[in-house]
Design a protein around this motif. Structure first.
Motif, PDB file in Angstrom:
ATOM      1  N   CYS A  18       0.854  -1.210  -0.052  1.00  0.00           N
ATOM      2  CA  CYS A  18       0.167  -0.088   0.064  1.00  0.00           C
ATOM      3  C   CYS A  18       0.889   1.176   0.069  1.00  0.00           C
ATOM      4  N   GLY A  19       2.328   1.030   0.014  1.00  0.00           N
ATOM      5  CA  GLY A  19       3.024   2.197  -0.059  1.00  0.00           C
ATOM      6  C   GLY A  19       3.409   2.674   1.389  1.00  0.00           C
ATOM      7  N   ALA A  20       2.968   1.980   2.322  1.00  0.00           N
ATOM      8  CA  ALA A  20       3.426   2.452   3.827  1.00  0.00           C
ATOM      9  C   ALA A  20       4.556   1.678   4.446  1.00  0.00           C
ATOM     10  N   ARG A  21       5.069   2.493   5.365  1.00  0.00           N
ATOM     11  CA  ARG A  21       6.070   1.879   6.010  1.00  0.00           C
ATOM     12  C   ARG A  21       5.613   1.249   7.416  1.00  0.00           C
ATOM     13  N   PRO A  22       5.688   0.074   7.554  1.00  0.00           N
ATOM     14  CA  PRO A  22       4.909  -0.835   8.514  1.00  0.00           C
ATOM     15  C   PRO A  22       5.626  -0.478  10.000  1.00  0.00           C
ATOM     16  N   MET A  23       4.714  -0.251  10.932  1.00  0.00           N
ATOM     17  CA  MET A  23       5.205   0.310  12.206  1.00  0.00           C
ATOM     18  C   MET A  23       4.947  -0.760  13.275  1.00  0.00           C
ATOM     19  N   TYR A  24       3.733  -1.085  13.508  1.00  0.00           N
ATOM     20  CA  TYR A  24       3.339  -1.825  14.758  1.00  0.00           C
ATOM     21  C   TYR A  24       2.136  -2.907  14.108  1.00  0.00           C
ATOM     22  N   LEU A  25       2.621  -3.983  14.830  1.00  0.00           N
ATOM     23  CA  LEU A  25       1.715  -5.272  14.708  1.00  0.00           C
ATOM     24  C   LEU A  25       1.172  -5.758  15.997  1.00  0.00           C
ATOM     25  N   SER A  26      -0.114  -6.215  15.845  1.00  0.00           N
ATOM     26  CA  SER A  26      -0.707  -7.110  16.770  1.00  0.00           C
ATOM     27  C   SER A  26      -0.599  -8.542  16.476  1.00  0.00           C
ATOM     28  N   ALA A  27      -0.606  -9.402  17.422  1.00  0.00           N
ATOM     29  CA  ALA A  27      -0.680 -11.008  17.199  1.00  0.00           C
ATOM     30  C   ALA A  27      -1.621 -11.532  18.131  1.00  0.00           C
ATOM     31  N   GLY A  28      -2.661 -12.279  17.481  1.00  0.00           N
ATOM     32  CA  GLY A  28      -3.503 -13.163  18.061  1.00  0.00           C
ATOM     33  C   GLY A  28      -3.456 -14.558  17.929  1.00  0.00           C
ATOM     34  N   PHE A  29      -3.602 -15.335  18.947  1.00  0.00           N
ATOM     35  CA  PHE A  29      -3.249 -16.689  18.673  1.00  0.00           C
ATOM     36  C   PHE A  29      -4.648 -17.644  19.189  1.00  0.00           C
ATOM     37  N   VAL A  30      -4.798 -18.453  18.281  1.00  0.00           N
ATOM     38  CA  VAL A  30      -5.912 -19.576  18.747  1.00  0.00           C
ATOM     39  C   VAL A  30      -5.129 -20.860  18.668  1.00  0.00           C
ATOM     40  N   LEU A  31      -5.008 -21.214  20.028  1.00  0.00           N
ATOM     41  CA  LEU A  31      -4.251 -22.349  20.173  1.00  0.00           C
ATOM     42  C   LEU A  31      -5.073 -23.817  20.658  1.00  0.00           C
ATOM     43  N   GLU A  32      -4.604 -24.733  20.164  1.00  0.00           N
ATOM     44  CA  GLU A  32      -5.498 -26.263  20.548  1.00  0.00           C
ATOM     45  C   GLU A  32      -4.992 -26.687  21.754  1.00  0.00           C
ATOM     46  N   GLU A  33      -5.798 -27.097  22.502  1.00  0.00           N
ATOM     47  CA  GLU A  33      -5.300 -27.741  23.687  1.00  0.00           C
ATOM     48  C   GLU A  33      -4.455 -29.009  23.511  1.00  0.00           C
ATOM     49  N   PRO A  54       2.214 -28.209  21.873  1.00  0.00           N
ATOM     50  CA  PRO A  54       3.227 -28.119  22.612  1.00  0.00           C
ATOM     51  C   PRO A  54       3.812 -26.593  22.987  1.00  0.00           C
ATOM     52  N   VAL A  55       4.371 -26.486  24.030  1.00  0.00           N
ATOM     53  CA  VAL A  55       4.773 -25.045  24.402  1.00  0.00           C
ATOM     54  C   VAL A  55       6.179 -24.773  23.418  1.00  0.00           C
ATOM     55  N   ALA A  56       6.779 -25.783  23.425  1.00  0.00           N
ATOM     56  CA  ALA A  56       8.340 -25.704  22.945  1.00  0.00           C
ATOM     57  C   ALA A  56       7.829 -25.334  21.306  1.00  0.00           C
ATOM     58  N   ASP A  57       6.789 -25.793  20.620  1.00  0.00           N
ATOM     59  CA  ASP A  57       6.413 -25.432  19.324  1.00  0.00           C
ATOM     60  C   ASP A  57       6.080 -23.731  19.155  1.00  0.00           C
ATOM     61  N   LEU A  58       5.207 -23.472  20.473  1.00  0.00           N
ATOM     62  CA  LEU A  58       4.892 -22.011  20.600  1.00  0.00           C
ATOM     63  C   LEU A  58       5.913 -20.915  20.724  1.00  0.00           C
ATOM     64  N   ARG A  59       7.003 -21.601  21.473  1.00  0.00           N
ATOM     65  CA  ARG A  59       8.074 -20.730  21.621  1.00  0.00           C
ATOM     66  C   ARG A  59       8.690 -20.493  20.308  1.00  0.00           C
ATOM     67  N   ARG A  60       9.028 -21.878  19.679  1.00  0.00           N
ATOM     68  CA  ARG A  60       9.619 -21.603  18.121  1.00  0.00           C
ATOM     69  C   ARG A  60       8.852 -20.473  17.435  1.00  0.00           C
ATOM     70  N   ILE A  61       7.743 -20.670  17.054  1.00  0.00           N
ATOM     71  CA  ILE A  61       6.805 -19.676  16.572  1.00  0.00           C
ATOM     72  C   ILE A  61       7.038 -18.245  16.949  1.00  0.00           C
ATOM     73  N   GLY A  99      -3.885 -27.172  15.755  1.00  0.00           N
ATOM     74  CA  GLY A  99      -2.446 -26.799  16.525  1.00  0.00           C
ATOM     75  C   GLY A  99      -2.740 -25.397  17.078  1.00  0.00           C
ATOM     76  N   CYS A 100      -2.354 -24.431  15.822  1.00  0.00           N
ATOM     77  CA  CYS A 100      -2.062 -23.009  16.243  1.00  0.00           C
ATOM     78  C   CYS A 100      -2.481 -22.217  15.121  1.00  0.00           C
TER      79      CYS A 100
END
Lengths: 375, 371, 90
Positions: B118-133, B136-143, B173-174
């Motif tokens: 769009c021609g913009a300089r990206p500044m700030y992001l949000s991140a939302g996660f939907v995780l499956e019961e 693995p936390v290790a995978d989440l850390r990796r992500i 999963g995620c």
């Protein structure tokens, strides 16, 4: 890619096109049917018709296995897929083909476990990995694909994978060609023979086409130069007053086919007395079913298949379009009741069917396309 | 025998009958899209015609406003005098980890790239996660680690977020959603509306690598190839292009779902002009060609996550190409075609074989086929 | 119907005589070569692959012959063009 790129050369195409034009009798129009959907795909993908003179028309034939499956068979397959313990497996091609009550994709959305596979062997693998489920392979295709299904059934039998079965919809091409040839209003000058079917059945079985009907057939490869060369060979036969079976695709097709492939088909399958083809109606001895000896791997015996029949709507004129008697837009339901989103007939089902292609691209006349690409 | 005059009359009657049918089709095509299906299918998520129909018939219809109706990769908003771009994207890729990346860097780069094109300089992001019961936390850390690395590479910060956990079996999963805001520093108005006949069409690098990598990484096809996703942040090559030809860039689009073919169709439809592609000029890695031939799919429809399509003033095409090639993420860039008056609303491909074909929008995902 | 792609046999399976690895420009897949019996296939052979099965061996001599024929047709055309150009000049 070896054995591919060298058959896609534009300069060779132009040279061949000039030879084709030179062979055409002034004032005469030629209609050749490419029997196989793979050829239709090549023709579209490479824009092959731009190289042909206007007097040569290619008519898209019945050789698209997903297009000719009657709606009732799709409904039957979905009925099988709805059993909670069933995993239905299918080639990607089948996923969007509509039956009377929706497609595999629709059934999947409603909860059926339907998975795409690249090979019937992958379906067998899924069966091995899921011994508590019944895995069914939606077997479609002509003689090219039937040996793969047969080999997979033999493998399942040898390994005792009893939770694996095939829902057999394999069809054979010759009765369909014959049905087209028997049409009283046929207007075809010759055939491009299905190259990959011929790797299995060879060239001999086409003998009746020149023999009884006086039409030439050239067994054609699938690269665009293969098709142009085959058209050239057909025109040469007509110019010489010959009607013969010739093989353009000699690098892949042995004149006698593949005896091992024929043997495994014969071992596992037998001809059905008749089978319904979408658009062409019932054709006798035109399809295969699993033999009694392999009943445990035959989904039609493992499951109580409803045997749904959905009649082709009367107004649908796919048969005539397939035979080259009318053009797509001349059909009564074309563009009104029958559209790519709501296909009625076989020619509208696949994007390469004659009617779907015309619906999407008919507005691009050759002149307008030439204008646009000149710059 | 008919006389010449009769034949001509017959043919013109036939032509006008054909014309009437074509006009009827054209009217049907322009009609407001309707969702015929009673349930959402996978095709609705594939980025092609089905997605377009669903979005227009359900979301645009419900949320109607000028920002949304522009249907760009991000909305350009003036906030307290500052021109900003706001966008969001959700990532459900399977598998989560694949050669060349994972769902984490994909989620950051995807939103960064929507802002960049769009021609913009990206500044700030949000991140939302939907995780499956059970995930693995290790995978989440990796992500999370790869998201942090991607954010730092793109020069953005992840400043807010959300986490939800659903019961086992209710998610794969995620899933990750990112939203982002960026600032329009240049005085550019990018958009399909600016496209003119005679403009040049460029792609920033070889196409289809991400989509094919994912298809193979799922393992269902049992096909192996030395191939990695092209996921990358596009802010820098976009900036290089905008600096090199100020005022000469009409529109930029990242070629994600639906690939280059879908992006070009959307542009062609928006301005009712034609796009003419030269097949021989479209860069495709040999291994992508090989996989596509084997599976019977067309690389033009395969997703990229680190490539964009640029339409630039034809006179600046060479300068634009040079600017792109000057950046490591654009070194495989190419001029692949041009914009023409004909055929309005469609994409034509001049094939290497010397023919032409229409490159239509797909209904859903490109599916492996056997016939 | 029937998508068939030429690939090169690069390896035979050590465990099963009906499986080979076939390569199509850097893309590899295990392919069943049982339909090529009794001759089978060996590394270096080119085969036509359809739904995970090798359907036939590609005959390199025939492939070359087809290409020669195509080139011959092309040459005839080029000669004709040349002859035409010459006749225009004189």
């Amino acid at each position: 890619m070896r054995f591919v790129d060298e058959y896609r050369d534009a300069d060779q195409a132009r040279a061949l096109a000039a030879q084709i034009t030179a062979l055409c009798e002034p004032g005469r129009r030629y209609k050749f049917m490419e029997v196989c959907g793979g050829h239709t795909h090549t023709i579209y993908k490479h824009g092959l018709e731009d190289h042909l003179p206007e007097s040569v028309e290619l008519v898209h034939g019945p050789g698209c296995p997903v297009c000719v499956i009657p709606m009732g068979r799709v409904d039957d397959a979905i009925a099988i897929a709805r059993h909670p313990d069933v995993i239905m497996t299918s080639f990607g091609d089948m996923m969007r083909v509509p039956g009377g009550g929706g497609s595999f994709f629709d059934a999947k959305a409603e909860g059926a476990d339907i998975r795409m596979v690249y090979s019937p062997l992958d379906a067998l693998k899924i069966a091995r990995l899921n011994p508590d489920r019944r895995v069914v392979f939606m077997a479609i295709g002509f003689e090219t694909t039937a040996p793969s299904t047969a080999m997979t059934v033999l493998r399942a039998a040898a390994e005792g994978v009893e939770n694996f079965s095939v829902f057999c919809n394999h069809v054979t091409i010759l009765p369909a060609i014959k049905a087209i040839l028997d049409s009283p209003d046929l207007r075809l000058d010759g055939f491009l023979g299905p190259g990959h079917v011929s790797t299995v059945i060879g060239c001999r079985p086409y003998g009746f086409i020149p023999g009884r009907y006086g039409k030439p057939l050239v067994c054609a490869g699938f690269e665009p130069l293969d098709i142009l060369q085959s058209v050239h060979m057909l025109l040469r036969q007509l110019a010489d007053g010959r009607a013969e079976v010739e093989n353009q695709y000699t690098r892949v097709v042995p004149w006698d086919g593949n005896p091992k492939a024929l043997e495994v088909i014969g071992e596992v399958m037998e001809l059905r007395p008749y089978f319904e083809w979408r658009g062409l109606g019932f054709i006798s001895q035109s399809a295969l079913r699993v033999r009694d000896a392999y009943a445990v791997h035959d989904a039609e015996r493992v499951f109580d298949v409803p045997g749904v029949r959905v009649a082709d709507p009367k107004a649908c004129q796919c048969g005539e379009v397939l035979k080259g008697v009318i053009k797509p837009w001349e059909c009564k339901v074309f563009g009104t009741a029958c559209t790519p989103e709501t296909p009625i007939g076989t020619c509208m089902v696949s994007s390469e069917g004659a009617c779907a292609a015309y619906y999407n691209f008919g507005r691009f006349t050759r002149d307008r396309v030439k204008e646009a690409t000149r710059a | 025998m008919t006389t010449g005059a009769e034949t001509t009359a017959g043919r013109s009657a036939e032509q006008s009958a054909e014309q009437r049918v074509l006009e009827r089709i054209e009217r049907a095509r322009l009609r407001k899209p309707r969702v015929r299906e009673e349930r959402v299918t996978l095709a609705h998520g594939a980025g092609g015609k089905a997605t377009q129909t669903l979005v227009e018939a359900v979301f645009v219809d419900a949320f109607r406003n000028p920002h949304l109706e522009a249907m760009t990769d991000g909305a350009t908003l003036t906030l307290d005098g500052t021109r900003t771009v706001f966008t969001t994207d959700t990532f459900v890729v399977s598998p989560l980890f694949f050669p060349g990346g994972d769902i984490g860097d994909l989620a950051v780069n995807g939103t960064v790239n929507d802002l960049a094109v769009c021609g913009a300089r990206p500044m700030y992001l949000s991140a939302g996660f939907v995780l499956e019961e059970g995930f693995p936390v290790a995978d989440l850390r990796r992500i999370a680690a790869s998201m942090a690395a991607a954010a730092s590479a793109a020069g953005v910060s992840i400043v807010t977020g959300d986490t939800k956990v659903v019961q086992r079996g209710k998610a794969d999963g995620c899933y990750v959603n990112t939203a982002g805001i960026g600032v329009l520093e240049r005085d550019v108005a990018l958009g399909a509306a600016a496209v003119r006949a005679g403009d040049a069409v460029l792609v920033s690098g070889p196409i289809g690598e991400h989509g094919v990598t994912i298809m193979l990484a799922r393992g269902e096809l049992d096909i192996e190839a030395d191939l990695a996703s092209d996921t990358a942040p596009l802010r820098e090559p976009v900036a290089a292009l905008l600096d090199a030809v100020p005022g000469g860039v009409r529109v930029l689009r990242d070629a994600t779902r639906g690939g280059v073919a879908t992006v070009l169709n959307e542009i062609a439809q928006a301005v009712r002009l034609g796009v003419v592609l030269d097949e021989a000029a479209v860069p495709v890695a040999p291994v992508v060609t090989g996989a596509c031939e084997l599976l019977g799919i067309d690389p033009l429809y395969v997703a990229c996550e680190g490539r964009f399509v640029a339409v630039v003033d034809g006179e600046h095409a060479d300068a634009a190409l040079a600017a792109l090639r000057g950046h490591p993420l654009g070194e495989g860039a190419a001029i692949v075609g041009h914009v023409a008056a004909e055929p309005p609303g469609a994409v034509l491909l001049k094939t290497s074989f010397g023919g032409t074909r229409v490159v239509d929008m797909l209904v859903g995902d490109p599916l492996p086929r056997i016939c | 119907m029937c998508l068939g792609i030429p690939g090169e046999v690069v390896e035979l399976s050590p465990d099963r005589d009906d499986i080979a690895t076939v390569e199509v420009v850097g893309v590899r897949r295990a392919v069943n070569i049982g339909l090529l019996a009794p001759d089978g296939a060996k590394p270096g052979d080119w085969v036509l692959v359809h739904v995970g099965f090798a359907m036939s061996k590609i005959d390199e001599a025939e492939a070359a012959a087809t290409l020669d024929l195509l080139r011959g047709l092309g040459r005839a055309y080029a000669d004709e063009l040349e002859a035409l150009a010459d006749s225009d000049i004189t």
